[in-house]
Scaffold this active site. Structure first.
Site, PDB file in Angstrom:
ATOM      1  CE1 TYR A 135     -37.903  -1.168 -31.037  1.00 30.75           C
ATOM      2  CE2 TYR A 135     -37.465  -0.343 -33.234  1.00 30.75           C
ATOM      3  CZ  TYR A 135     -37.268  -1.276 -32.255  1.00 30.75           C
ATOM      4  OH  TYR A 135     -36.440  -2.334 -32.504  1.00 30.75           O
ATOM      5  CE  LYS A 190     -41.398  -9.200 -17.294  1.00 27.81           C
ATOM      6  NZ  LYS A 190     -40.945 -10.579 -16.961  1.00 27.81           N
ATOM      7  CG  ASP A 222     -40.047 -13.693 -18.567  1.00 30.69           C
ATOM      8  OD1 ASP A 222     -41.224 -13.732 -18.994  1.00 30.69           O
ATOM      9  OD2 ASP A 222     -39.771 -13.682 -17.346  1.00 30.69           O
ATOM     10  CG  ASP A 246     -35.866  -5.424 -32.798  1.00 27.56           C
ATOM     11  OD1 ASP A 246     -35.637  -5.717 -33.983  1.00 27.56           O
ATOM     12  OD2 ASP A 246     -35.003  -4.984 -32.019  1.00 27.56           O
ATOM     13  CG  ASP A 250     -32.977 -10.422 -34.966  1.00 30.08           C
ATOM     14  OD1 ASP A 250     -33.754 -10.040 -35.864  1.00 30.08           O
ATOM     15  OD2 ASP A 250     -31.838  -9.936 -34.792  1.00 30.08           O
TER      16      ASP A 250
HETATM   17  C1  IPM Z   1     -35.560  -4.657 -37.591  1.00 34.13           C
HETATM   18  C2  IPM Z   1     -34.341  -3.847 -37.282  1.00 34.13           C
HETATM   19  C3  IPM Z   1     -34.772  -2.407 -37.050  1.00 34.13           C
HETATM   20  C4  IPM Z   1     -35.694  -2.403 -35.852  1.00 34.13           C
HETATM   21  C5  IPM Z   1     -33.624  -1.392 -36.882  1.00 34.13           C
HETATM   22  C6  IPM Z   1     -32.690  -1.416 -38.076  1.00 34.13           C
HETATM   23  C7  IPM Z   1     -34.120  -0.012 -36.638  1.00 34.13           C
HETATM   24  O1  IPM Z   1     -33.663  -4.381 -36.199  1.00 34.13           O
HETATM   25  O2  IPM Z   1     -36.243  -4.349 -38.597  1.00 34.13           O
HETATM   26  O3  IPM Z   1     -35.852  -5.593 -36.850  1.00 34.13           O
HETATM   27  O4  IPM Z   1     -35.235  -2.332 -34.699  1.00 34.13           O
HETATM   28  O5  IPM Z   1     -36.899  -2.478 -36.054  1.00 34.13           O
HETATM   29 MG    MG Z   2     -34.449  -6.234 -35.512  1.00 33.88          MG
END
Ligand code: IPM
Ligand code: MG
Length: 355
Positions: A135, A190, A222, A246, A250
């Site tokens: 990042y 990884k 993975d 990240d 999710d």
């Molecule tokens: C998160 C989001 C952010 C990230 C974006 C909006 C930059 O996806 O907080 O997970 O990638 O960290």
């Molecule tokens: Mg995110």
């Protein structure tokens, strides 16, 4: 106590307004100060993270954040895009430790896309490093490829980097979080391919010697993605880097039925923090009054607990949220037959009433 309120874009202002109502209903004397961020910052002051917004965030005891991003800014140069606001806040304030709990509320077991027996009772904590990795790693950019079979072609490149002290500090946070739970920590990397990951794993093993009461295991990313859907309850605390965190957070969030339920905290070494829902700005449903405000309301509860030392008030909010779920109120993202569909404002008002 001063709280910086940064609603941002998309559904951000709608969900933050409900969390602010909840905070105001606690009867505490907080000072709430609002500032534009993301696309809203760009519109107001030509930058996603205006100086005055950053100054407010630095001066405050905690930050309540909505969400940033809208497709309409996709053509701006990267430095002006809304996402730079959250990345800039994380970096400027050294918010390196991101806590993303994924908890399945028993009332929502039917909202998960996985079978109830796989997810019921799910309670995972993902600890994501937020200040390093691909990042932020330099160099990065777009250039003419200097070598290889495509030499001379336009190529994009980013750099994955972690230093030992950077991994050590997130390792300590994760081990200490594991000590407060079931003392099981899974580090995701990884290292079968990446040098950065090998250094990450070696450092985790090194730090683990200071936490003999915590059982450390390692998993390739993975495989972790696969295990998260196959046997999610085999995890307790997961620690991983910025990029893998990240993605996996999710995925973990969705196991619980809706990403609209999950709060997050991003902390510095003194537990000052930024609190935001784990979901994004959802521009497709912005302004429709149907977004789920519970992740933001629960983020406010995390803020009270971690940064403001108000455990009792945090408990009150979490109990109120459970109560409205038990009453059968659901925003569309968590609705199922037999429950009552409500909008953002009704859901927020119901939490206030339950308080
Ligand atoms: C998160 C989001 C952010 C990230 C974006 C909006 C930059 O996806 O907080 O997970 O990638 O960290
Ligand atoms: Mg995110």
């Amino acid at each position: 106590m001063k709280i910086a309120v940064l609603p941002g874009d998309g559904i951000g202002p709608e969900i933050v307004a409900e969390a602010v109502n909840v905070l105001n209903a606690l009867g505490e004397s907080f000072t709430l100060e609002e500032a534009p961020v993301g696309g809203a910052g760009y519109e107001a002051q030509g930058h996603p993270l205006p100086d005055s917004t950053l100054a407010l965030a630095k001066a405050a005891d905690a930050i309540l954040f909505g969400a940033v991003g809208d497709w309409k800014y996709d053509s701006l140069e990267r430095a002006l895009r809304p996402e730079q606001a959250i990345l800039g806040l994380r970096k400027h304030l050294q918010l390196f430790a991101n806590f993303r709990p994924a908890i399945l509320y028993k009332e929502l077991a039917g909202a998960s896309s996985l079978k109830p027996e796989i997810v019921s009772g799910l309670d995972i904590l993902i600890v994501r490093e937020l200040n390093g990795d691909i990042y932020f790693g330099q160099p990065r950019g777009v250039r003419e490829a200097p070598d290889g079979p495509f030499a001379g072609a336009r190529e994009g490149f980013d750099t994955m980097r972690y230093s030992v002290p950077e991994v050590q500090r997130i390792a300590h946070v994760a081990f200490q979080a594991a000590q407060k739970r079931s003392r099981k920590l899974t580090s995701v990397d990884k290292s079968n391919v990446l040098e950065t990951s090998q250094l990450w794993r070696d450092t985790m093993i090194d730090v683990s010697k200071q936490y003999p009461d915590v059982e450390l295991s390692h998993m390739y990313v993975d495989n972790a993605a696969m295990q998260l859907v196959k046997a999610p309850k085999s995890f307790d605390v997961v620690v991983t880097g910025n990029m893998f965190g990240d993605i996996l957070s999710d995925q973990a969030a969705m196991l619980t039925g809706s990403i609209g339920m999950l709060p997050s905290a991003s902390l510095d070494k003194a537990n000052k923090g930024l609190y935001e829902p784990s979901h994004g700005s959802a521009p497709d449903i912005a302004g429709k009054g149907i977004a789920n405000p519970l992740a933001t309301i629960l983020s406010a509860a995390m803020m009270l607990r971690y940064s403001l030392g108000k455990t009792e008030q945090a408990d009150r909010i979490e109990t109120a949220v459970k109560k409205v779920l038990a009453q059968g109120l659901r925003t569309p993202d968590i609705w199922e037959a037999g429950t009552q569909k409500v909008g953002t404002r009704e859901m927020g008002a119901a939490v206030v009433a339950a308080l």
